[in-house]
Design an enzyme around this catalytic site. Structure first.
Site, PDB file in Angstrom:
ATOM      1  N   SER A 147       2.255  -2.695   8.468  1.00 41.85           N
ATOM      2  CA  SER A 147       1.964  -3.427   9.772  1.00 41.85           C
ATOM      3  C   SER A 147       3.380  -3.971  10.123  1.00 41.85           C
ATOM      4  CB  SER A 147       0.979  -4.417   9.625  1.00 41.85           C
ATOM      5  OG  SER A 147      -0.059  -4.120   9.081  1.00 41.85           O
ATOM      6  N   SER A 150       0.821  -1.176  -0.216  1.00 38.85           N
ATOM      7  CA  SER A 150       0.010   0.097   0.100  1.00 38.85           C
ATOM      8  C   SER A 150       0.867   1.154   0.095  1.00 38.85           C
ATOM      9  CB  SER A 150      -0.898  -0.045   1.204  1.00 38.85           C
ATOM     10  OG  SER A 150      -1.912  -0.963   1.162  1.00 38.85           O
ATOM     11  N   GLU A 182      -3.118 -15.534   0.892  1.00 37.62           N
ATOM     12  CA  GLU A 182      -3.791 -14.843   2.003  1.00 37.62           C
ATOM     13  C   GLU A 182      -5.270 -15.075   2.208  1.00 37.62           C
ATOM     14  OE1 GLU A 182      -4.105 -10.608   1.752  1.00 37.62           O
ATOM     15  OE2 GLU A 182      -3.834 -10.247   3.571  1.00 37.62           O
ATOM     16  N   ASN A 220     -13.766  -5.639   0.669  1.00 37.96           N
ATOM     17  CA  ASN A 220     -14.889  -6.647   0.186  1.00 37.96           C
ATOM     18  C   ASN A 220     -15.483  -6.116  -1.160  1.00 37.96           C
ATOM     19  OD1 ASN A 220     -14.206  -7.843   2.619  1.00 37.96           O
ATOM     20  ND2 ASN A 220     -16.155  -8.273   3.206  1.00 37.96           N
TER      21      ASN A 220
END
Lengths: 368, 30
Positions: A137, A105, A220, A351
């Site tokens: 992260s 990202s 993933e 989603n």
């Protein structure tokens, strides 16, 4: 209720230390690399055995698995790395000696990942990296990053991208924290200024980064742990409604509560079946065969756990927010879950993106 | 599609269960 938590490894020095302790324990048993070939530190176990491991670990909210290295990047290496890269990079992961972060990202490239701008320009026997990643992260804890960067800036969108194994101790890398309102440090911005990556750390052919990234995404998303996590919270809620009275009556006797509990239980069973179906599809035909099913599972699982969190916070009311009280048997875990799962439908491919994939890949509808 | 576990897989599941149950007793609260 919040004890452990495989998604909370970065919350404090203590949770990080416990993650590292568990990683070493799992490595000693060979459980970090169950399905990998033996020559790279694996056990050559079946995908079903891996599924069982993931299911049990998630139920116990146990840390110890580097989801970025072990679950995302290692399968990409197995698919696309050279023999030398596999022998160099996989065994340290299986021994829990290294921790990875994900360099995907960027400030203007999240769900629209193909808009990324970080460049890696070939210069002699290395690539020169410049740009920025964000929402990374655990970058402050990571030894390596798997980086997606633009190796040919003249090409647009998903063309001209390549994947790299990047050591986080290389000169020119700066990691800056993005802190939660409560001070927790999980996410980071990562800046690259003339970072030199040796050519031997490019994974797969130059310009094939998008294809490899899509493969990584599929690994993933075939995660049974989501339904196992949902089941654990659900069981704690069932226990709560069985033992808690409101206006003199046990919550479990209230029809509206019983209806919601039953609906959630059906959904959990359904979700678990979806996850097992993915493992079955992968055993039969590999990841590409299961790509659409993995999206179905991600959409259903993340929205299910949000429904559980919503239901839990509704029936517990203010008691759900209290950590240390005899009136709060779940020790504030529900509000913790509620806040945490809001991001589940956004992260790892939103989603909306997943629904597009189901329509396009799974149902053969036009891409746009 | 048969999703039932073989006896060997059931035994493996028990092994995982016992391991995590024991180790997670030492987990930090937060």
């Amino acid at each position: 209720m919040t004890k452990g938590g495989f998604d909370k490894i970065f919350h404090s020095d203590e949770t990080w230390a416990f993650h590292r302790y568990m990683a070493k324990k799992l490595a000693e048993k060979g459980w970090l690399s169950l399905p990998w070939p033996k020559e790279y530190g694996g056990q050559e176990a079946s995908l079903v055995e891996q599924l069982i491991f993931n299911e049990v670990r998630a139920y116990h909210r146990a840390p110890g698995v580097d989801i970025w290295g072990i679950e995302m990047f290692a399968p990409t290496l197995l698919l696309a790395a050279t023999e030398e890269q596999k022998r160099r990079l996989l065994p340290p992961m299986a021994r829990a000696e290294v921790h990875y972060c994900q360099g995907w990202s960027e400030p203007n490239a999240g769900s629209d990942l193909a808009a990324l701008k970080t460049t890696a320009i070939k210069s002699g026997d290395h690539y020169l990296v410049n740009g920025q990643k964000t929402w990374t992260s655990g970058a402050h804890r990571a030894d390596h990053m798997f980086l997606l960067a633009r190796t040919d800036p003249s090409l647009k969108r998903n063309a001209g991208l390549s994947v790299f194994n990047l050591r986080m101790d290389l000169p020119g890398i700066e990691v800056r924290p993005i802190r939660y309102m409560n001070g927790a440090h999980i996410y980071n911005e990562v800046f690259f200024t003339d970072v030199k990556i040796p050519e031997c750390d490019r994974i797969g052919p130059e310009g094939e980064g998008w294809r490899l990234t899509r493969e990584t995404m599929n690994f993933e998303r075939s995660n049974v742990g989501l339904f196992s996590e949902a089941l654990r919270y659900f069981q704690e809620l069932v226990q709560y409604v069985k033992t808690t009275k409101r206006d003199g009556e046990f919550l479990s006797r209230i029809p509206a509560v019983r209806q919601r509990i039953a609906e959630l239980y059906v959904d959990i069973q359904l979700g678990r079946t979806l996850a097992y179906r993915i493992a079955w599809l992968q055993e039969k035909g590999g990841l590409r065969f299961a790509a659409s099913a993995a999206s179905e599972s991600k959409v259903f699982g993340t929205e299910l756990i949000q429904r559980i969190a919503n239901f839990g916070t509704e029936i517990m009311g203010k008691y759900g927010q209290v950590e240390d009280s005899r009136w709060s048997p779940l020790k504030g875990g529900l509000i913790d879950l509620y806040q945490q799962v809001m991001g589940y439908t956004i992260s790892a491919g939103s989603n909306e993106i997943q629904r597009n994939l189901i329509a396009w890949v799974g149902l053969g509808l036009p891409r746009k | 599609m048969d999703f039932s576990l073989t006896p060997e897989q059931e035994a493996r599941k028990r092994e995982f269960e016992e391991f995590f149950e024991a180790e997670m007793r030492n987990a930090p609260e937060r």
